[in-house]
Structure formats: C-alpha cells, structure tokens
Design an enzyme around this catalytic site. Structure first.
Site, PDB file in Angstrom:
ATOM      1  N   TRP A  87      -7.222   8.251   9.045  1.00 15.80           N
ATOM      2  CA  TRP A  87      -7.062   6.903   8.425  1.00 15.80           C
ATOM      3  C   TRP A  87      -8.474   7.151   7.245  1.00 15.80           C
ATOM      4  CZ3 TRP A  87      -8.071   1.374  10.306  1.00 15.80           C
ATOM      5  CH2 TRP A  87      -8.086   0.589   9.278  1.00 15.80           C
ATOM      6  N   MET A  88      -7.974   7.204   5.981  1.00 16.48           N
ATOM      7  CA  MET A  88      -8.824   7.860   5.034  1.00 16.48           C
ATOM      8  C   MET A  88      -9.682   6.666   4.360  1.00 16.48           C
ATOM      9  SD  MET A  88      -8.685  11.159   5.239  1.00 16.48           S
ATOM     10  CE  MET A  88     -10.023  11.450   3.901  1.00 16.48           C
ATOM     11  N   GLY A  90     -10.691   5.243   1.221  1.00 19.84           N
ATOM     12  CA  GLY A  90     -10.328   5.730  -0.249  1.00 19.84           C
ATOM     13  C   GLY A  90      -9.424   4.481  -0.737  1.00 19.84           C
ATOM     14  N   ASP A 178       9.029  10.191  -5.903  1.00 18.68           N
ATOM     15  CA  ASP A 178       8.220   8.687  -6.319  1.00 18.68           C
ATOM     16  C   ASP A 178       6.698   8.873  -6.553  1.00 18.68           C
ATOM     17  OD1 ASP A 178       8.064   6.150  -6.509  1.00 18.68           O
ATOM     18  OD2 ASP A 178       8.100   5.575  -4.490  1.00 18.68           O
TER      19      ASP A 178
END
Length: 276
Positions: A87-88, A90, A178
């Site tokens: 889980w970054m 950012g 996308d």
C-alpha cells in the site's frame, strides 16, 4: 439489488477477509467499479492493498516495476485468488501532470516490454483490431437506444465505420486501455506507477496514445510529448489516434449509461464533440 443488501454483502466480504488475515488486521473497502478491492492495515502499521481474482498478469507488472510490489498471493478452496500489494503512500496525478515526460517514458516502457506482451498472449489475449472494436461498439450501443438522442454519438459511429478499414494496424503491444489520470499513482518517493490493469488488451499503441493526448495534452505539445515517448508525430499516427480516441469515448459513454451516470455521459459527449 437494494442498497441494504449491497451493504450487507460488503460487510460479509470485509468480515471474511479479516478472518483470513487475522484479528490484528482491519479491512476497509477501496472503492472502484468492481467492488473487489480493499485496504488492510495491521496494528503495528503494516499496510496492504488486497484484491480478489486479479489476473496472473499482476506478477509480471510487479516485476517490471509498473505497479506497486506484489507481496503475496493466496489461492482459496473456493478457487478465488487473493493478491496483496504494498500500500503506497502517494496520490493520483492531476490532469495537468499528464504532460510530464515521466508519463510518456513509463507508457513507452510498457508498450515496448516483451515480457508483458508474452504473458498477456499466454493468458489468451489475441490482438484487438479496429474491426473487433467497432463490432463491440455497435453491439453495445444496440442495447442502449436512448444514446441515439445524441447527434455526436451518431456522428462518431458513422466516422468509425467510414474510417475503420483505413486505420492500418501497427505492431501490437500491451495496452492499458484506460490511461485516465486517476490510474497513475505517484508515490511519496516520486516513483510513478500505472495501476488498474483489469481491461488490458493487446492492440496498436495508438489506442493508449489517442486517449491520453486528446484528453490531456494541448495539441501544440503533442510532438514534444511523443518525442519523450520515443516516436515522431505523423499523419498516419494522427489518423489512428483520433480513431481510437473516438472509439474509446463511445465505449465509456455506453459504460456510464449502463451505470446510470448521466453526468459522466454528458462530459464524454462534450469530449466527443471537441474531437469530431
């Protein structure tokens, strides 16, 4: 499904994941269109991003440094697969940041990766041609007759049909499909990732380039941006990017219409008008 039932199902999924990981973990839904992504936080601070039934493609993306590191994968008795990524800390990119050279360079790295292409082909993805895309659009639009009220939709469909066989297929690569700014994650250490690969396809790179340039980069800067990417702007590339940008807009319009998101439909119709 009622809102009450939907909430209850979400609660059951969260409880099930907490049982899988242990009492020391707290789980919260991460949102998104699939409803199968979650954040997990351990009491001492360890954090993970969990997803149910991610593609095996995720392992190669992690190895290439394109998505946050894959920590572990668990296959359950039910056949479901749970993946956990770092889980970054950012944020997603702002629309104006899409003009930065690091966006062009990362997309070029993706498009030129033989490892990504080999894996996606092994997973059964065959190259997507303009004719394939047009067929899907025509079939989808037939299910939503009220979109015909927009003259832009009718004009776009006529344009795609007229130009379909004039769009020459180039070398096929792995396309994200996308390249919206909210799929680009910039870590607190200034490392850029491209996330959410559920719709990845093998196709002409103009599919990704068309959407990104038409939606985010003023045309006067296209040549400079493409130079950072590693190619020259040409009449052939311009033709292909416009065709793919229009085709993607129609796909998104149909998707938002099916979800009852009228505001998103109107926004993409306005974009369609500006391209045509």
């Amino acid at each position: 499904m009622t809102e009450e039932n939907s909430t209850r199902i979400e609660e059951l999924k969260v409880n099930w994941l907490e049982q899988l990981l242990g009492d020391e973990w707290s789980i919260t839904p991460a949102g998104g269109s699939t409803g199968e992504a979650y954040y997990a936080k351990k009491q001492e601070g360890k954090r993970l991003f969990l997803k149910r039934n991610s593609s095996p493609f995720l392992a190669v993306l992690s190895a290439e440094g394109i998505v946050p590191k894959l920590v572990w994968t668990k296959r359950l008795e039910s056949g479901d697969v749970i993946t956990a990524q770092d889980w970054m800390d950012g944020r997603e990119l702002e629309p104006e940041e899409m003009a930065h050279p690091r966006v062009a360079k990362l997309l070029s790295k993706i498009h030129h990766s033989k490892e990504l292409l080999d894996m996606l082909m092994r997973l059964g993805k065959s190259p997507l041609s303009p004719a394939d895309i047009l067929t899907d659009i025509v079939n989808d639009l037939s299910l939503t007759t009220n979109l015909k009220q927009y003259k832009e939709v009718n004009q776009a469909l006529a344009y795609l049909e007229e130009q379909c066989f004039d769009v020459q297929d180039g070398e096929c690569v792995v396309c994200h499909c996308d390249t919206n700014h909210n799929n680009w994650l910039l870590s607190s250490e200034e490392y850029l990732y491209l996330i959410d690969w559920d719709n990845a396809m093998v196709a002409d790179p103009a599919l990704d380039l068309g959407m990104l340039l038409y939606f985010y980069i003023p045309e006067v800067y296209w040549e400079e941006w493409l130079d950072d990417y590693g190619i020259e702007l040409s009449d052939e590339l311009l033709q292909k990017m416009k065709w793919y940008a229009v085709s993607q807009l129609l796909t998104f319009i149909q998707w938002h219409e099916m979800r009852g998101e009228s505001g998103e439909v109107e926004e993409r119709v306005r974009l369609l008008r500006s391209i045509l």
